[in-house]
Design a protein around this motif. Sequence first.
Motif, PDB file in Angstrom:
ATOM      1  N   THR A  92       8.498 -44.607  -2.995  1.00 38.62           N
ATOM      2  CA  THR A  92       7.488 -44.116  -2.059  1.00 38.62           C
ATOM      3  C   THR A  92       7.195 -45.142  -0.987  1.00 38.62           C
ATOM      4  OG1 THR A  92       5.909 -44.905  -3.638  1.00 38.62           O
ATOM      5  CG2 THR A  92       6.308 -42.563  -3.605  1.00 38.62           C
ATOM      6  N   PHE A  93       6.504 -44.685   0.038  1.00 38.46           N
ATOM      7  CA  PHE A  93       6.147 -45.522   1.168  1.00 38.46           C
ATOM      8  C   PHE A  93       4.645 -45.707   1.170  1.00 38.46           C
ATOM      9  CE2 PHE A  93       6.627 -47.531   5.075  1.00 38.46           C
ATOM     10  CZ  PHE A  93       5.663 -47.086   5.948  1.00 38.46           C
ATOM     11  N   THR A  94       4.198 -46.953   1.320  1.00 33.61           N
ATOM     12  CA  THR A  94       2.760 -47.230   1.309  1.00 33.61           C
ATOM     13  C   THR A  94       2.278 -47.420   2.726  1.00 33.61           C
ATOM     14  OG1 THR A  94       3.368 -48.608  -0.543  1.00 33.61           O
ATOM     15  CG2 THR A  94       1.069 -48.536   0.020  1.00 33.61           C
ATOM     16  N   PRO A  95       1.505 -46.497   3.252  1.00 39.30           N
ATOM     17  CA  PRO A  95       1.067 -46.674   4.637  1.00 39.30           C
ATOM     18  C   PRO A  95       0.157 -47.871   4.833  1.00 39.30           C
ATOM     19  CG  PRO A  95       0.810 -44.402   3.960  1.00 39.30           C
ATOM     20  CD  PRO A  95       1.124 -45.170   2.748  1.00 39.30           C
ATOM     21  N   THR A  96      -0.552 -48.297   3.768  1.00 39.18           N
ATOM     22  CA  THR A  96      -1.476 -49.406   3.960  1.00 39.18           C
ATOM     23  C   THR A  96      -0.781 -50.748   4.091  1.00 39.18           C
ATOM     24  OG1 THR A  96      -1.859 -49.051   1.622  1.00 39.18           O
ATOM     25  CG2 THR A  96      -3.681 -48.641   3.075  1.00 39.18           C
ATOM     26  N   THR A  97       0.547 -50.799   3.974  1.00 35.90           N
ATOM     27  CA  THR A  97       1.236 -52.049   4.272  1.00 35.90           C
ATOM     28  C   THR A  97       1.407 -52.244   5.766  1.00 35.90           C
ATOM     29  OG1 THR A  97       3.314 -50.916   3.976  1.00 35.90           O
ATOM     30  CG2 THR A  97       2.529 -52.230   2.138  1.00 35.90           C
ATOM     31  N   GLN A  98       1.098 -51.217   6.560  1.00 32.12           N
ATOM     32  CA  GLN A  98       1.239 -51.351   8.005  1.00 32.12           C
ATOM     33  C   GLN A  98      -0.066 -51.865   8.576  1.00 32.12           C
ATOM     34  OE1 GLN A  98       4.312 -50.426   9.225  1.00 32.12           O
ATOM     35  NE2 GLN A  98       4.760 -50.104   7.069  1.00 32.12           N
ATOM     36  N   LEU A  99       0.015 -52.977   9.286  1.00 29.04           N
ATOM     37  CA  LEU A  99      -1.194 -53.592   9.816  1.00 29.04           C
ATOM     38  C   LEU A  99      -1.911 -52.646  10.772  1.00 29.04           C
ATOM     39  CD1 LEU A  99      -2.877 -56.159   9.875  1.00 29.04           C
ATOM     40  CD2 LEU A  99      -1.586 -56.858  11.852  1.00 29.04           C
ATOM     41  N   SER A 100      -1.134 -51.824  11.481  1.00 23.94           N
ATOM     42  CA  SER A 100      -1.748 -50.934  12.466  1.00 23.94           C
ATOM     43  C   SER A 100      -2.731 -49.992  11.796  1.00 23.94           C
ATOM     44  CB  SER A 100      -0.676 -50.153  13.198  1.00 23.94           C
ATOM     45  OG  SER A 100       0.241 -49.617  12.282  1.00 23.94           O
ATOM     46  N   LEU A 101      -2.362 -49.460  10.646  1.00 23.76           N
ATOM     47  CA  LEU A 101      -3.258 -48.538   9.960  1.00 23.76           C
ATOM     48  C   LEU A 101      -4.529 -49.219   9.500  1.00 23.76           C
ATOM     49  CD1 LEU A 101      -2.752 -45.530   8.556  1.00 23.76           C
ATOM     50  CD2 LEU A 101      -3.199 -46.879   6.593  1.00 23.76           C
ATOM     51  N   ASN A 102      -4.369 -50.417   8.920  1.00 25.32           N
ATOM     52  CA  ASN A 102      -5.557 -51.082   8.383  1.00 25.32           C
ATOM     53  C   ASN A 102      -6.492 -51.537   9.483  1.00 25.32           C
ATOM     54  OD1 ASN A 102      -4.546 -50.689   5.856  1.00 25.32           O
ATOM     55  ND2 ASN A 102      -3.460 -52.621   5.850  1.00 25.32           N
ATOM     56  N   MET A 103      -5.912 -51.999  10.604  1.00 30.31           N
ATOM     57  CA  MET A 103      -6.779 -52.364  11.712  1.00 30.31           C
ATOM     58  C   MET A 103      -7.467 -51.132  12.278  1.00 30.31           C
ATOM     59  SD  MET A 103      -6.764 -55.517  11.887  1.00 30.31           S
ATOM     60  CE  MET A 103      -7.352 -56.090  13.451  1.00 30.31           C
ATOM     61  N   ALA A 104      -6.776 -49.991  12.245  1.00 28.79           N
ATOM     62  CA  ALA A 104      -7.391 -48.766  12.739  1.00 28.79           C
ATOM     63  C   ALA A 104      -8.562 -48.346  11.880  1.00 28.79           C
ATOM     64  CB  ALA A 104      -6.360 -47.642  12.793  1.00 28.79           C
ATOM     65  N   PHE A 105      -8.545 -48.708  10.616  1.00 33.15           N
ATOM     66  CA  PHE A 105      -9.721 -48.455   9.793  1.00 33.15           C
ATOM     67  C   PHE A 105     -10.797 -49.497  10.031  1.00 33.15           C
ATOM     68  CE2 PHE A 105      -8.838 -44.849   7.628  1.00 33.15           C
ATOM     69  CZ  PHE A 105      -7.691 -44.871   6.871  1.00 33.15           C
ATOM     70  N   ALA A 106     -10.356 -50.770  10.089  1.00 28.02           N
ATOM     71  CA  ALA A 106     -11.347 -51.849  10.072  1.00 28.02           C
ATOM     72  C   ALA A 106     -12.116 -51.939  11.380  1.00 28.02           C
ATOM     73  CB  ALA A 106     -10.662 -53.173   9.767  1.00 28.02           C
ATOM     74  N   VAL A 107     -11.415 -51.957  12.510  1.00 22.37           N
ATOM     75  CA  VAL A 107     -12.090 -52.262  13.777  1.00 22.37           C
ATOM     76  C   VAL A 107     -13.150 -51.229  14.158  1.00 22.37           C
ATOM     77  CG1 VAL A 107     -11.772 -52.606  16.234  1.00 22.37           C
ATOM     78  CG2 VAL A 107     -10.240 -53.680  14.642  1.00 22.37           C
TER      79      VAL A 107
END
Lengths: 227, 86
Positions: A92-107
Amino acid sequence: MILSLFDQFMSPTLLGVPLIGLALTLPWVLFFQPGARWLNNRLMTLQAMFMNWFVKQIFQPMSLGGHKWAALLMSLMLFLITLNMLGLLPYTFTPTTQLSLNMAFAVPLWLATVIIGMRNQPTHALGHLLPEGTPTALIPVLIVIETISLFIRPLALGVRLTANLTAGHLLIQLIATAAFVLFPMMPSIAILTSILLFLLTLLEIAVAMIQAYVFVLLLSLYLQENV
Amino acid sequence: MADRPVPVVEKRLMDVKLGELGSWLGGRDFTPNGILQAIRRGHDRYYNKYINVKKGGIGGVAMLLVGYVAISYLWEYDHISEILTI
């Protein structure tokens, strides 16, 4: 073509459709709506228990104004924990390994807490920049330091989640490759490596859950300061 | 037979005769809304059959997860097959 160890994190596509699309919509499929019955099925009961426990845990210390965020933080928590745990399944592919996704949540969420604080109680929010009891001479330096630490929060939130998950997946791949390669040559060492792999997988399961929890917990703390 | 004639498009897939398959496919709703409704119908059918039961066990969710692993494998096959060829 020379493959690097980071190739597992490249977003794979099939007929031009990236797998991240499926991986991101899968949590929606896995969480079911409570039915119209008084007593639901076992899965729904477990799910409701978890959600109740979690909401109480996060929102007990928070004042009433912050309770508006309950739905958002709860859905964020469910989403992150599902994505992390699903990523531990093979292939499987983990989307949370992509920094773009996590920054899109955090910022955006961090920025929302800061703006809420600045709008509703600007003095109190700015007062957080200076801890109580600092000696007078240190005040300018401390204000600069606290401002920097305020602005680094979204970066830390995003990078923490990314780095933890990426490191875990990378370790699993490395140790699995080692065990696989060693097996024909030295089976006993391969067994030791396999035991290590098993323990590491257990750790990864824990890390997946903890990281999601930490993300949401920190956001709720930022909200508490500012609401 | 005593059945009243039903328009082809409204029949379920297993009732459509092979010759009518073309017109059945042509008449189905492929708009985004239609696709979403179809997904929702499929989801509800799966849920009510395997999960929303009195003594549902791990099987309902486990089938979904195994299906997900299988789809991921197929999706990544090109990528994975390169690992064994170097």
